[in-house]
Design an enzyme around this catalytic site. Structure first.
Site, PDB file in Angstrom:
ATOM      1  N   ARG A   1      -1.837   8.751  -6.175  1.00 10.99           N
ATOM      2  CA  ARG A   1      -2.296   9.314  -4.911  1.00 10.99           C
ATOM      3  C   ARG A   1      -3.807   9.134  -4.788  1.00 10.99           C
ATOM      4  O   ARG A   1      -4.566   9.626  -5.622  1.00 10.99           O
ATOM      5  CB  ARG A   1      -1.941  10.799  -4.892  1.00 10.99           C
ATOM      6  CG  ARG A   1      -2.314  11.485  -3.614  1.00 10.99           C
ATOM      7  CD  ARG A   1      -1.844  12.934  -3.599  1.00 10.99           C
ATOM      8  NE  ARG A   1      -1.860  13.436  -2.247  1.00 10.99           N
ATOM      9  CZ  ARG A   1      -1.251  14.523  -1.823  1.00 10.99           C
ATOM     10  NH1 ARG A   1      -0.530  15.227  -2.685  1.00 10.99           N
ATOM     11  NH2 ARG A   1      -1.319  14.901  -0.578  1.00 10.99           N
TER      12      ARG A   1
ATOM     13  N   HIS B   1       0.824  -1.220   0.000  1.00 10.73           N
ATOM     14  CA  HIS B   1       0.000   0.000   0.000  1.00 10.73           C
ATOM     15  C   HIS B   1       0.854   1.265   0.000  1.00 10.73           C
ATOM     16  O   HIS B   1       1.169   1.821   1.056  1.00 10.73           O
ATOM     17  CB  HIS B   1      -0.929  -0.023   1.227  1.00 10.73           C
ATOM     18  CG  HIS B   1      -2.030   0.995   1.178  1.00 10.73           C
ATOM     19  ND1 HIS B   1      -3.060   1.009   2.077  1.00 10.73           N
ATOM     20  CD2 HIS B   1      -2.268   2.037   0.337  1.00 10.73           C
ATOM     21  CE1 HIS B   1      -3.877   2.011   1.802  1.00 10.73           C
ATOM     22  NE2 HIS B   1      -3.410   2.652   0.754  1.00 10.73           N
TER      23      HIS B   1
ATOM     24  N   GLU C   1       1.129   2.607   3.689  1.00 10.53           N
ATOM     25  CA  GLU C   1       0.551   3.812   3.079  1.00 10.53           C
ATOM     26  C   GLU C   1       1.445   5.031   3.297  1.00 10.53           C
ATOM     27  O   GLU C   1       0.961   6.152   3.459  1.00 10.53           O
ATOM     28  CB  GLU C   1      -0.884   4.083   3.578  1.00 10.53           C
ATOM     29  CG  GLU C   1      -1.669   4.931   2.568  1.00 10.53           C
ATOM     30  CD  GLU C   1      -3.145   5.124   2.886  1.00 10.53           C
ATOM     31  OE1 GLU C   1      -3.593   4.703   3.962  1.00 10.53           O
ATOM     32  OE2 GLU C   1      -3.853   5.684   2.039  1.00 10.53           O
TER      33      GLU C   1
ATOM     34  N   SER D   1      -6.056  10.271  -2.517  1.00  7.98           N
ATOM     35  CA  SER D   1      -6.898  11.427  -2.201  1.00  7.98           C
ATOM     36  C   SER D   1      -7.084  12.322  -3.420  1.00  7.98           C
ATOM     37  O   SER D   1      -8.044  13.079  -3.500  1.00  7.98           O
ATOM     38  CB  SER D   1      -6.297  12.229  -1.047  1.00  7.98           C
ATOM     39  OG  SER D   1      -5.049  12.764  -1.422  1.00  7.98           O
TER      40      SER D   1
ATOM     41  N   TYR E   1     -11.988   7.573   4.987  1.00  8.91           N
ATOM     42  CA  TYR E   1     -11.227   6.361   4.666  1.00  8.91           C
ATOM     43  C   TYR E   1     -11.628   5.200   5.581  1.00  8.91           C
ATOM     44  O   TYR E   1     -11.930   4.096   5.125  1.00  8.91           O
ATOM     45  CB  TYR E   1      -9.721   6.614   4.810  1.00  8.91           C
ATOM     46  CG  TYR E   1      -9.057   7.342   3.663  1.00  8.91           C
ATOM     47  CD1 TYR E   1      -9.776   8.144   2.779  1.00  8.91           C
ATOM     48  CD2 TYR E   1      -7.682   7.241   3.459  1.00  8.91           C
ATOM     49  CE1 TYR E   1      -9.140   8.813   1.735  1.00  8.91           C
ATOM     50  CE2 TYR E   1      -7.045   7.901   2.419  1.00  8.91           C
ATOM     51  CZ  TYR E   1      -7.775   8.690   1.559  1.00  8.91           C
ATOM     52  OH  TYR E   1      -7.140   9.345   0.533  1.00  8.91           O
TER      53      TYR E   1
END
Lengths: 339, 339
Positions: free
Chosen positions: B69, B6, B282, B71, B192
């Protein structure tokens, strides 16, 4: 003494629930609302004695902070007037339960919220319930749209009238959504947990307790996802240039223990200060079965807490002290009875 | 071998992000989209070497499954065509990163989703990325509306075209929302985590894996709230008359380890079978600071896993074996290189 901070009247007499259905049908048809039905004390007694009261005794608790069925609040149905009639009927029924079993139940009210409506009628109903019915708090729905999330965040001034009245009356709110009309969100498996998580993050982003330093909010279901992601929330507070969570949020926020397995409860106690944890079970509620791994009811949360290593003093705080602190009117009522 | 499942290209060159801004401006103004800018290999190298590659080396991993990305996907902005242009640009940039650092990165694609739009263009882009760019999976946004949750649940037939293509190509999806345009939901603190939780509950309610027995979904951030409330989910599955979660969901679902503190990771490993856990961080992502309680980065999740008591065999599964199983094309690519 053991006080369960989180119980709903999920077993209310059929006539009560049928009236709600006919109320909504009448609203949609533009017809007058039918009269609220007669419900006898015996019916209420029976619905409680065979369910909540039996389980409270079997599981070894003493008292439940009791409110109307959360999933049935359904603030997204009808309009403000409909929500007002329904909240009043539900709260009056809770008052009757408390009147019949005053040693075991104390009331928390449903508010007549409605999407987009101002909170004036909620303020009035809270005042009625506290001052006339002896209730000690309210359930505040952060999403009266039922899963569409159309209201502003809890830190918005939209909500200030109810916070002002809560501060004046010195009562807390449990942040509690109702059923979901969004097919993405299963009510008790997604919407409830999401709302708990969302509310906490809104409190991190905002600065609500600067304006209401004495305000107390209970976030149920062990704080949603928050303790599991406690590092994330500490880190996000830092990135948002907020004070540590212990100062910024946790002076005013409590989590209950509605986490239905031992590892979850263990985590809750590992990361959250014991002063912020209130015993709660939400029984008879979302998860009614027996855990095949333990042979006990999933929602018999007292068993999990009993298995956590705590000092006697800390255990007493979780079981009653913290609740008496968060709900001062409960404490006053208990003291008046010498408890 | 240690594979981080991730990672997003959160440090993409400024020209890439500026183009997105001008693309959206042009869309709103009804003007033609400007040409995508020239970005040199050196710019890409620098953006990676100083960030992800440095941290991968410092923290002791070997490889990252790398995607645009999350977001910035922002499927709620523009329309289907705008999302298509943006996804293509983002995926091509990932392919360049992979081309420059083939031993360290392998690609996962962004899909050109758009609220209400059919998934045809997502199917085409997935096929292009897998067959032409060598990608090994995709990020699937269960809420392209960005916090309004207007799409049907993941188990709805609306989503079947993409699942069919995933099955045909034998690639998994990470279920991953993007930014939130709903002020109730902080992106990385609420939206999220809520989406992770919501997706899991949808999978319990539905029966998706009866139709797609080989489909694999990765739910990031340690499964949202799910492991903390594992008893609730086991109990709800039972109430919904579903088979045990181990059969009903967990043959097809993986959780990553993006849980940013030790107690959370400990819980994850306590309740979730080790075969369902993929190492993930992440980074460089939502939480970039150093935890004052440990002195280490919140998102240095390898440290937490190293502290969990695991057999060598289980540790190897979490660090690479499970990822190679969930992403068969990654396994094939690694075997071709003798790794």
């Amino acid at each position: 003494m053991i006080i369960d901070c989180h119980g709903h009247y999920t077993t209310a007499p059929t006539a009560h629930n049928s009236w709600r259905e006919s109320q909504l049908t009448a609203f949609l048809a533009g017809r007058p609302v039918p009269d609220y039905p007669a419900i006898s004390d015996d019916e209420i007694r029976e619905s409680i004695e065979q369910n909540q009261l039996r389980l409270i005794r079997e599981r070894g608790a003493d008292m439940t902070i009791f409110s109307p069925r959360a999933s049935a609040m359904a603030h997204h149905e009808g309009d403000e007037l409909v929500s007002g009639q329904w909240a009043r009927a539900c709260n009056n029924l809770i008052a009757r339960v408390v009147g019949l079993f005053p040693d075991t139940f104390i009331g928390v009210c449903q508010l007549p919220q409605s999407p987009g409506a101002p909170l004036k009628s909620s303020v009035a109903e809270l005042e009625r319930c506290v001052l006339e019915l002896g209730f000690v708090g309210c359930n505040l729905n952060p999403d009266p749209s039922g899963g569409k999330w159309t209201s502003p965040p809890l830190t918005d001034r939209y909500w200030y009238p109810i916070f002002e009245k809560m501060a004046e009356l010195d009562v807390p709110a449990m942040v509690h959504v109702s059923s979901s009309c969004n097919p993405n969100f299963h009510a008790t498996g997604a919407h409830y947990i999401n709302a708990d998580t969302t509310a906490f993050m809104q409190l991190i982003q905002g600065d609500l307790f600067a304006d209401f330093p004495g305000l107390r909010l209970v976030i149920p279901r062990g704080g949603g996802a928050v303790p599991y992601h406690w590092g994330r929330y500490r880190g996000l507070a830092d990135m948002l240039k907020k004070p540590p969570l212990s100062e910024h949020v946790m002076k005013n926020v409590f989590f209950d223990t509605c986490v239905y397995h031992q590892p979850g409860i263990d985590l809750l106690f590992q990361v959250i200060d014991v002063g912020n944890i209130l015993f709660g079970s939400e029984m008879v509620g979302a998860v009614r079965g027996i855990d095949p791994e333990t042979g006990h009811y999933f929602d018999d949360t007292k068993r999990y807490i009993d298995a956590v290593h705590l000092t006697d003093a800390d255990r007493a705080r979780v079981y009653s002290g913290n609740a008496r602190h968060a709900y001062p009117r409960l404490d006053t009522a208990l003291r008046a009875r010498g408890r």
